[in-house]
Design a protein around this motif. Structure first.
Motif, short mmCIF file in Angstrom:
data_model
loop_
_atom_site.label_atom_id
_atom_site.label_comp_id
_atom_site.label_asym_id
_atom_site.label_seq_id
_atom_site.Cartn_x
_atom_site.Cartn_y
_atom_site.Cartn_z
N HIS A 93 14.84 46.90 -15.49
CA HIS A 93 15.55 47.77 -16.41
C HIS A 93 16.56 48.63 -15.64
CE1 HIS A 93 16.29 50.30 -19.88
NE2 HIS A 93 16.00 51.37 -19.17
N LEU A 94 17.76 48.76 -16.17
CA LEU A 94 18.81 49.55 -15.52
C LEU A 94 18.77 50.97 -16.08
CD1 LEU A 94 21.21 49.48 -13.55
CD2 LEU A 94 22.67 48.86 -15.48
N GLU A 95 18.40 51.91 -15.23
CA GLU A 95 18.31 53.30 -15.66
C GLU A 95 19.70 53.91 -15.81
OE1 GLU A 95 15.58 54.64 -16.58
OE2 GLU A 95 14.15 53.15 -15.83
N THR A 96 19.75 55.04 -16.50
CA THR A 96 21.04 55.72 -16.71
C THR A 96 21.66 56.13 -15.39
OG1 THR A 96 19.84 57.80 -17.05
CG2 THR A 96 20.45 56.55 -19.01
N ALA A 97 22.98 56.01 -15.32
CA ALA A 97 23.78 56.43 -14.16
C ALA A 97 23.34 55.76 -12.86
CB ALA A 97 23.76 57.95 -14.01
N THR A 98 22.84 54.54 -12.98
CA THR A 98 22.39 53.79 -11.81
C THR A 98 23.42 52.72 -11.45
OG1 THR A 98 20.06 54.12 -12.35
CG2 THR A 98 20.58 52.31 -10.86
N LEU A 99 23.79 52.68 -10.17
CA LEU A 99 24.74 51.68 -9.67
C LEU A 99 23.96 50.48 -9.16
CD1 LEU A 99 27.84 51.29 -9.04
CD2 LEU A 99 27.31 52.11 -6.72
N ARG A 100 24.32 49.29 -9.61
CA ARG A 100 23.59 48.08 -9.21
C ARG A 100 24.59 46.98 -8.86
NH1 ARG A 100 19.26 45.54 -13.31
NH2 ARG A 100 18.09 47.37 -12.61
N PRO A 101 24.43 46.34 -7.69
CA PRO A 101 25.30 45.20 -7.35
C PRO A 101 25.09 44.06 -8.34
CG PRO A 101 24.08 45.99 -5.42
CD PRO A 101 23.47 46.65 -6.60
N LEU A 102 26.15 43.29 -8.57
CA LEU A 102 26.10 42.16 -9.49
C LEU A 102 26.53 40.88 -8.76
CD1 LEU A 102 27.70 43.76 -12.69
CD2 LEU A 102 25.27 43.23 -12.33
N PRO A 103 25.66 40.32 -7.93
CA PRO A 103 26.03 39.09 -7.22
C PRO A 103 26.03 37.88 -8.17
CG PRO A 103 23.74 39.62 -6.77
CD PRO A 103 24.29 40.78 -7.59
N LEU A 104 26.80 36.88 -7.79
CA LEU A 104 26.83 35.63 -8.54
C LEU A 104 25.89 34.63 -7.89
CD1 LEU A 104 28.28 33.80 -10.73
CD2 LEU A 104 29.81 33.11 -8.86
N ALA A 105 24.99 34.05 -8.68
CA ALA A 105 24.06 33.06 -8.14
C ALA A 105 24.80 31.74 -7.91
CB ALA A 105 22.92 32.84 -9.12
N SER A 106 24.41 31.03 -6.91
CA SER A 106 24.96 29.70 -6.69
C SER A 106 24.34 28.74 -7.69
CB SER A 106 24.68 29.23 -5.26
OG SER A 106 23.28 29.02 -5.09
N ASN A 107 24.98 27.60 -7.90
CA ASN A 107 24.44 26.63 -8.84
C ASN A 107 23.10 26.07 -8.37
OD1 ASN A 107 26.53 26.87 -10.71
ND2 ASN A 107 27.80 25.35 -9.66
N GLU A 108 22.90 26.05 -7.05
CA GLU A 108 21.62 25.56 -6.53
C GLU A 108 20.49 26.53 -6.81
OE1 GLU A 108 24.43 25.65 -4.85
OE2 GLU A 108 24.86 23.51 -4.60
N ASP A 109 20.81 27.84 -6.80
CA ASP A 109 19.78 28.85 -7.04
C ASP A 109 19.50 29.05 -8.51
OD1 ASP A 109 19.63 29.23 -4.32
OD2 ASP A 109 21.06 30.90 -4.31
N ALA A 110 20.46 28.67 -9.35
CA ALA A 110 20.30 28.94 -10.79
C ALA A 110 19.20 28.10 -11.40
CB ALA A 110 21.62 28.67 -11.49
#
Length: 295
Positions: free
Chosen positions: A278-295
């Motif tokens: 869960h993303l709490e209020t005013a929280t900064l979170r990185p948004l990496p892109l998964a590779s197709n192999e990891d998906a």
């Protein structure tokens, strides 16, 4: 012998008047239907193009907020789905708005005609937003060698906009290279539409999420489906990624929307969006892109 006497030609007055006016009428018709119509059409087309470009790049919209309108999107040659890309040209971060008056009141506030003007940050939320601004500055400075600049995108709902403005102030105070020196409002980052649940108790979120887990395409009670939200997020983010590279891009938005953005970037089934932390209020979170192999 016969004498020929010329008689004047008898004409009707209206016919003579028509003959006199016809050339002027034809010229005027040409001017109106030809030159002036072309000019008006060209000017209107030019104005629409300028307005479309301005709204797409700056998020500016002088009209009263209305239901979601996507921008024109990437060109036909650009990817339009996270599944189609192996890497992104920029680093993306989610930042949920600070505590809002809607959070305090315990109500769902997603309708733009209301939430763009009401339910801003609470006093505690304002403090959270200021701290989030410092978090963004520190994160940017830690990666400053690879970042050409900071891009600050935000939902135009009041609570998100106020949070982004706090980040903007912190970035400018720290002399960061901020794109356009301001927050850029984006309709594709608006809160998910909650249909009949809008304005009701936020306890009803759980009812929607239960339906999400069964079917990410459901629109029960008029809600915006998970996959529909992910789709607009894909189009919006990939459009920005096609235009810039080596930037830190912060997306200031809302809980459900940012959970779904992360779900899409992880190339997960939309029904699983609540399985992510869960993303709490005013929280900064990185948004990496998964590779197709990891998906």
């Amino acid at each position: 012998r016969d004498v020929f006497i010329a008689r004047p030609i008898q004409t009707r007055p209206w016919a003579l008047l028509l003959l006199l006016l016809l050339p002027q009428m034809l010229v005027q018709a040409f001017r109106v239907n030809g030159l002036l119509t072309y000019s008006a059409t060209a000017q209107a087309r030019s104005a629409r193009n300028i307005l479309s470009t301005t709204q797409r790049l700056t998020g500016f919209n002088s009209r009263k907020p209305s239901p979601l309108r996507l921008s024109s999107g990437p060109s036909a040659s650009s990817p339009t789905s996270f599944q189609q890309v192996e890497s992104l040209r920029n680093d993306y971060f989610a930042l949920r708005h600070g505590q809002s008056e809607a959070n305090v009141a315990g109500v769902i506030a997603a309708d733009p005609s209301v939430a763009c003007f009401k339910y801003g940050l609470s006093p505690a939320g304002q403090l959270q937003a200021e701290q989030a601004g410092q978090d963004v500055v520190q994160t940017f400075q830690a990666g400053s060698q690879k970042y050409q600049g900071l891009i600050l995108l935000s939902s135009d709902l009041l609570r998100a906009k106020q949070t982004a403005q706090a980040v903007e102030r912190a970035a400018l105070k720290a002399n960061l290279t901020l794109h356009q020196n301001q927050v850029i409002l984006q309709e594709w980052l608006r809160e998910r539409g909650f249909g009949e649940w809008d304005g009701t108790s936020d306890d009803n979120y759980h009812k929607v999420w239960q339906d999400d887990a069964q079917d990410p395409n459901h629109t029960n009670h008029g809600v915006e489906s998970v996959n529909s939200v992910i789709r607009r997020l894909e189009v919006g983010l990939l459009e920005w990624d096609a235009q810039f590279e080596n930037h830190m891009v912060v997306c200031v938005a809302h809980g459900d929307v940012l959970q779904m953005l992360q779900t899409g970037l992880q190339k997960m089934n939309g029904s699983l969006h609540r399985t992510l932390p869960h993303l709490e209020t005013a929280t900064l979170r990185p948004l990496p892109l998964a590779s197709n192999e990891d998906a």
